[in-house]
Motif scaffolding. Structure first.
Motif, PDB file in Angstrom:
ATOM      1  N   ASP A  59       0.850  -1.186   0.000  1.00  0.00           N
ATOM      2  CA  ASP A  59       0.000   0.000   0.000  1.00  0.00           C
ATOM      3  C   ASP A  59       0.888   1.239   0.000  1.00  0.00           C
ATOM      4  O   ASP A  59       1.952   1.254   0.620  1.00  0.00           O
ATOM      5  N   THR A  60       0.423   2.274  -0.671  1.00  0.00           N
ATOM      6  CA  THR A  60       1.124   3.555  -0.626  1.00  0.00           C
ATOM      7  C   THR A  60       0.608   4.343   0.567  1.00  0.00           C
ATOM      8  O   THR A  60      -0.593   4.593   0.691  1.00  0.00           O
ATOM      9  N   LEU A  61       1.532   4.692   1.463  1.00  0.00           N
ATOM     10  CA  LEU A  61       1.170   5.467   2.653  1.00  0.00           C
ATOM     11  C   LEU A  61       1.831   6.839   2.581  1.00  0.00           C
ATOM     12  O   LEU A  61       2.881   7.002   1.945  1.00  0.00           O
ATOM     13  N   SER A  62       1.207   7.790   3.252  1.00  0.00           N
ATOM     14  CA  SER A  62       1.731   9.160   3.237  1.00  0.00           C
ATOM     15  C   SER A  62       2.102   9.604   4.635  1.00  0.00           C
ATOM     16  O   SER A  62       1.658   9.024   5.641  1.00  0.00           O
ATOM     17  N   THR A  63       2.922  10.625   4.693  1.00  0.00           N
ATOM     18  CA  THR A  63       3.162  11.303   5.962  1.00  0.00           C
ATOM     19  C   THR A  63       1.904  12.079   6.346  1.00  0.00           C
ATOM     20  O   THR A  63       1.022  12.320   5.510  1.00  0.00           O
ATOM     21  N   ILE A  64       1.816  12.457   7.604  1.00  0.00           N
ATOM     22  CA  ILE A  64       0.691  13.272   8.081  1.00  0.00           C
ATOM     23  C   ILE A  64       1.161  14.715   8.195  1.00  0.00           C
ATOM     24  O   ILE A  64       2.101  15.003   8.951  1.00  0.00           O
ATOM     25  N   LYS A  65       0.535  15.598   7.457  1.00  0.00           N
ATOM     26  CA  LYS A  65       0.860  17.022   7.532  1.00  0.00           C
ATOM     27  C   LYS A  65      -0.240  17.732   8.317  1.00  0.00           C
ATOM     28  O   LYS A  65      -1.412  17.725   7.932  1.00  0.00           O
ATOM     29  N   LEU A  66       0.156  18.333   9.422  1.00  0.00           N
ATOM     30  CA  LEU A  66      -0.787  19.034  10.289  1.00  0.00           C
ATOM     31  C   LEU A  66      -0.799  20.520   9.954  1.00  0.00           C
ATOM     32  O   LEU A  66       0.254  21.145   9.790  1.00  0.00           O
ATOM     33  N   ASP A  67      -2.003  21.080   9.854  1.00  0.00           N
ATOM     34  CA  ASP A  67      -2.181  22.526   9.677  1.00  0.00           C
ATOM     35  C   ASP A  67      -3.017  23.048  10.841  1.00  0.00           C
ATOM     36  O   ASP A  67      -4.078  22.484  11.164  1.00  0.00           O
ATOM     37  N   VAL A  68      -2.538  24.122  11.472  1.00  0.00           N
ATOM     38  CA  VAL A  68      -3.239  24.730  12.600  1.00  0.00           C
ATOM     39  C   VAL A  68      -3.527  26.189  12.269  1.00  0.00           C
ATOM     40  O   VAL A  68      -2.607  26.948  11.935  1.00  0.00           O
ATOM     41  N   ASP A  69      -4.789  26.574  12.345  1.00  0.00           N
ATOM     42  CA  ASP A  69      -5.191  27.952  12.091  1.00  0.00           C
ATOM     43  C   ASP A  69      -5.908  28.503  13.319  1.00  0.00           C
ATOM     44  O   ASP A  69      -6.757  27.819  13.913  1.00  0.00           O
ATOM     45  N   ASP A  78      -7.690  25.584  15.155  1.00  0.00           N
ATOM     46  CA  ASP A  78      -8.435  24.701  14.266  1.00  0.00           C
ATOM     47  C   ASP A  78      -7.437  23.768  13.588  1.00  0.00           C
ATOM     48  O   ASP A  78      -6.678  24.183  12.709  1.00  0.00           O
ATOM     49  N   LEU A  79      -7.406  22.498  14.001  1.00  0.00           N
ATOM     50  CA  LEU A  79      -6.444  21.520  13.496  1.00  0.00           C
ATOM     51  C   LEU A  79      -7.060  20.714  12.363  1.00  0.00           C
ATOM     52  O   LEU A  79      -8.191  20.213  12.484  1.00  0.00           O
ATOM     53  N   ASN A  80      -6.308  20.564  11.286  1.00  0.00           N
ATOM     54  CA  ASN A  80      -6.715  19.717  10.163  1.00  0.00           C
ATOM     55  C   ASN A  80      -5.494  18.958   9.653  1.00  0.00           C
ATOM     56  O   ASN A  80      -4.388  19.510   9.617  1.00  0.00           O
ATOM     57  N   TRP A  81      -5.699  17.705   9.246  1.00  0.00           N
ATOM     58  CA  TRP A  81      -4.590  16.895   8.760  1.00  0.00           C
ATOM     59  C   TRP A  81      -5.110  15.848   7.770  1.00  0.00           C
ATOM     60  O   TRP A  81      -6.312  15.568   7.716  1.00  0.00           O
ATOM     61  N   ASN A  82      -4.209  15.293   6.995  1.00  0.00           N
ATOM     62  CA  ASN A  82      -4.557  14.274   6.000  1.00  0.00           C
ATOM     63  C   ASN A  82      -4.443  12.880   6.594  1.00  0.00           C
ATOM     64  O   ASN A  82      -3.688  12.645   7.544  1.00  0.00           O
ATOM     65  N   PRO A  83      -5.172  11.915   6.047  1.00  0.00           N
ATOM     66  CA  PRO A  83      -4.992  10.513   6.465  1.00  0.00           C
ATOM     67  C   PRO A  83      -3.730   9.935   5.845  1.00  0.00           C
ATOM     68  O   PRO A  83      -3.204  10.458   4.857  1.00  0.00           O
ATOM     69  N   ILE A  84      -3.241   8.843   6.399  1.00  0.00           N
ATOM     70  CA  ILE A  84      -2.070   8.191   5.815  1.00  0.00           C
ATOM     71  C   ILE A  84      -2.462   7.320   4.624  1.00  0.00           C
ATOM     72  O   ILE A  84      -1.614   6.964   3.800  1.00  0.00           O
ATOM     73  N   HIS A  85      -3.758   6.994   4.528  1.00  0.00           N
ATOM     74  CA  HIS A  85      -4.232   6.142   3.436  1.00  0.00           C
ATOM     75  C   HIS A  85      -5.736   6.335   3.294  1.00  0.00           C
ATOM     76  O   HIS A  85      -6.437   6.571   4.280  1.00  0.00           O
ATOM     77  N   ILE A  86      -6.236   6.275   2.044  1.00  0.00           N
ATOM     78  CA  ILE A  86      -7.674   6.350   1.782  1.00  0.00           C
ATOM     79  C   ILE A  86      -8.089   5.072   1.056  1.00  0.00           C
ATOM     80  O   ILE A  86      -7.576   4.778  -0.027  1.00  0.00           O
ATOM     81  N   PRO A  87      -9.018   4.269   1.662  1.00  0.00           N
ATOM     82  CA  PRO A  87      -9.630   4.469   2.981  1.00  0.00           C
ATOM     83  C   PRO A  87      -8.647   4.133   4.099  1.00  0.00           C
ATOM     84  O   PRO A  87      -7.533   3.675   3.828  1.00  0.00           O
ATOM     85  N   ASN A  88      -9.084   4.349   5.346  1.00  0.00           N
ATOM     86  CA  ASN A  88      -8.222   4.036   6.481  1.00  0.00           C
ATOM     87  C   ASN A  88      -7.826   2.561   6.457  1.00  0.00           C
ATOM     88  O   ASN A  88      -8.617   1.690   6.066  1.00  0.00           O
ATOM     89  N   LEU A  89      -6.594   2.306   6.869  1.00  0.00           N
ATOM     90  CA  LEU A  89      -6.148   0.919   6.958  1.00  0.00           C
ATOM     91  C   LEU A  89      -6.989   0.170   7.993  1.00  0.00           C
ATOM     92  O   LEU A  89      -7.358   0.723   9.038  1.00  0.00           O
ATOM     93  N   SER A  90      -7.274  -1.091   7.712  1.00  0.00           N
ATOM     94  CA  SER A  90      -8.088  -1.876   8.651  1.00  0.00           C
ATOM     95  C   SER A  90      -7.374  -2.084   9.980  1.00  0.00           C
ATOM     96  O   SER A  90      -8.009  -2.371  10.996  1.00  0.00           O
ATOM     97  N   THR A  91      -6.036  -1.943   9.963  1.00  0.00           N
ATOM     98  CA  THR A  91      -5.252  -2.157  11.185  1.00  0.00           C
ATOM     99  C   THR A  91      -5.014  -0.859  11.967  1.00  0.00           C
ATOM    100  O   THR A  91      -4.442  -0.898  13.052  1.00  0.00           O
ATOM    101  N   SER A  92      -5.437   0.275  11.408  1.00  0.00           N
ATOM    102  CA  SER A  92      -5.249   1.544  12.118  1.00  0.00           C
ATOM    103  C   SER A  92      -6.220   1.647  13.284  1.00  0.00           C
ATOM    104  O   SER A  92      -7.365   1.155  13.212  1.00  0.00           O
ATOM    105  N   PHE A  93      -5.791   2.300  14.360  1.00  0.00           N
ATOM    106  CA  PHE A  93      -6.682   2.554  15.483  1.00  0.00           C
ATOM    107  C   PHE A  93      -7.792   3.508  15.045  1.00  0.00           C
ATOM    108  O   PHE A  93      -7.654   4.227  14.051  1.00  0.00           O
ATOM    109  N   ALA A  94      -8.872   3.522  15.807  1.00  0.00           N
ATOM    110  CA  ALA A  94     -10.043   4.323  15.430  1.00  0.00           C
ATOM    111  C   ALA A  94      -9.808   5.818  15.620  1.00  0.00           C
ATOM    112  O   ALA A  94     -10.406   6.634  14.901  1.00  0.00           O
ATOM    113  N   ASN A  95      -8.963   6.191  16.581  1.00  0.00           N
ATOM    114  CA  ASN A  95      -8.799   7.599  16.918  1.00  0.00           C
ATOM    115  C   ASN A  95      -7.370   8.082  16.718  1.00  0.00           C
ATOM    116  O   ASN A  95      -6.405   7.334  16.951  1.00  0.00           O
ATOM    117  N   TYR A  96      -7.259   9.325  16.282  1.00  0.00           N
ATOM    118  CA  TYR A  96      -5.984  10.032  16.314  1.00  0.00           C
ATOM    119  C   TYR A  96      -5.792  10.622  17.716  1.00  0.00           C
ATOM    120  O   TYR A  96      -6.757  11.060  18.354  1.00  0.00           O
TER     121      TYR A  96
END
Length: 267
Positions: A59-69, A78-96
């Motif tokens: 799978d192609t995974l990405s870094t997480i880039k956080l933006d705070v405004d 106001d925090l916003n960030w990208n997922p590491i994969h779309i859709p979420n990996l089945s092994t990822s925890f439910a919460n950031y």
């Protein structure tokens, strides 16, 4: 087994071969001109060995880039960030997990989010508030975002401290202990009721949460105390519920050979 690492700063590619690592190594530090603080980076792996050709890409995974405004007159991040994969990996925890740097310079867990955004009430006084987010995986790996922040101004008072007990030590001095759930507390102020008025008798700096009243007369009288918290912007909580020390009085009956022990109620 050899793992080959490929990289791109565009999810559509093209991907460039970076390097290979040998099993059991399972980490790689990408030193490049690409800055993951400024843009999202994408990676995938392949593997091959003497007994097998190169595998299909992972799978192609990405870094997480956080933006705070800053929003709401700079009182909320106001925090916003990208997922590491779309859709979420089945092994990822439910919460950031969301971390913010406290007034002590240490990052502390301040919240969780099942989505890719979070509203963070300011906890510093008109200063830069740094934050990052993480996402854990069932494999034990943790994806850590870039650090970002904003200048925020705290206008929210700390939570009211909760006195856990007022005791009398072996020197006959009242000792007040308490808890407080707020992380941005600069000082605790301790008050004693004197002639119906609340008089400041001392201050304590976190993480200390206990105060010994050296001018105490707890061996003779019951003393009443309360505590409040102040943050780095001098926002003050309300005073805690009052608590008192327990004073024991004894009376000897020489005729009955008994000692009558009485004491005041603990509030």
């Amino acid at each position: 087994t050899v793992y080959s690492i490929y990289h791109s700063n565009d999810p559509s590619g093209p991907f460039t071969f970076l390097d290979s690592v040998m099993y059991p190594t399972n980490t790689y530090n990408h030193n490049s001109s690409y800055n993951a603080n400024n843009e999202i980076q994408y990676y995938y792996l392949t593997s091959h060995s003497a007994c097998a050709d190169e595998s299909a890409p992972s799978d192609t995974l990405s870094t997480i880039k956080l933006d705070v405004d800053p929003i709401n007159n700079n009182t909320v991040g106001d925090l916003n960030w990208n997922p590491i994969h779309i859709p979420n990996l089945s092994t990822s925890f439910a919460n950031y997990d969301i971390y913010a740097k406290g007034s002590d310079g240490i990052f502390q867990l301040v919240g969780q989010s099942p989505t890719n955004d979070f509203l963070f009430p300011a906890q510093t006084c008109n200063s830069y508030q740094a934050m990052y987010v993480t996402l854990e995986d069932q494999s034990g790996c943790i994806s850590v975002s870039s650090i970002d922040g904003a200048i925020l101004e705290d206008t929210i008072s700390p939570e009211i401290p909760i006195i856990s007990d007022v005791s009398v030590n072996t020197d006959g001095k009242s000792v007040i202990s308490w808890t407080c759930s707020s992380i941005d507390v600069d000082i605790f102020e301790i008050y004693k009721k004197t002639d119906g008025l609340w008089v400041t008798i001392g201050t304590v700096t976190p993480p200390n949460n206990m105060f010994v009243y050296n001018n105490s007369d707890a061996v003779n009288i019951s003393e009443v105390f309360t505590v409040r918290a102040l943050d780095s912007c001098d926002n003050a909580s309300l005073r805690s519920e009052e608590h008192n020390s327990i004073n024991i009085d004894t009376e000897i009956d020489v005729c009955d050979f008994t000692v009558n022990v009485t004491w005041n109620e603990y509030v």
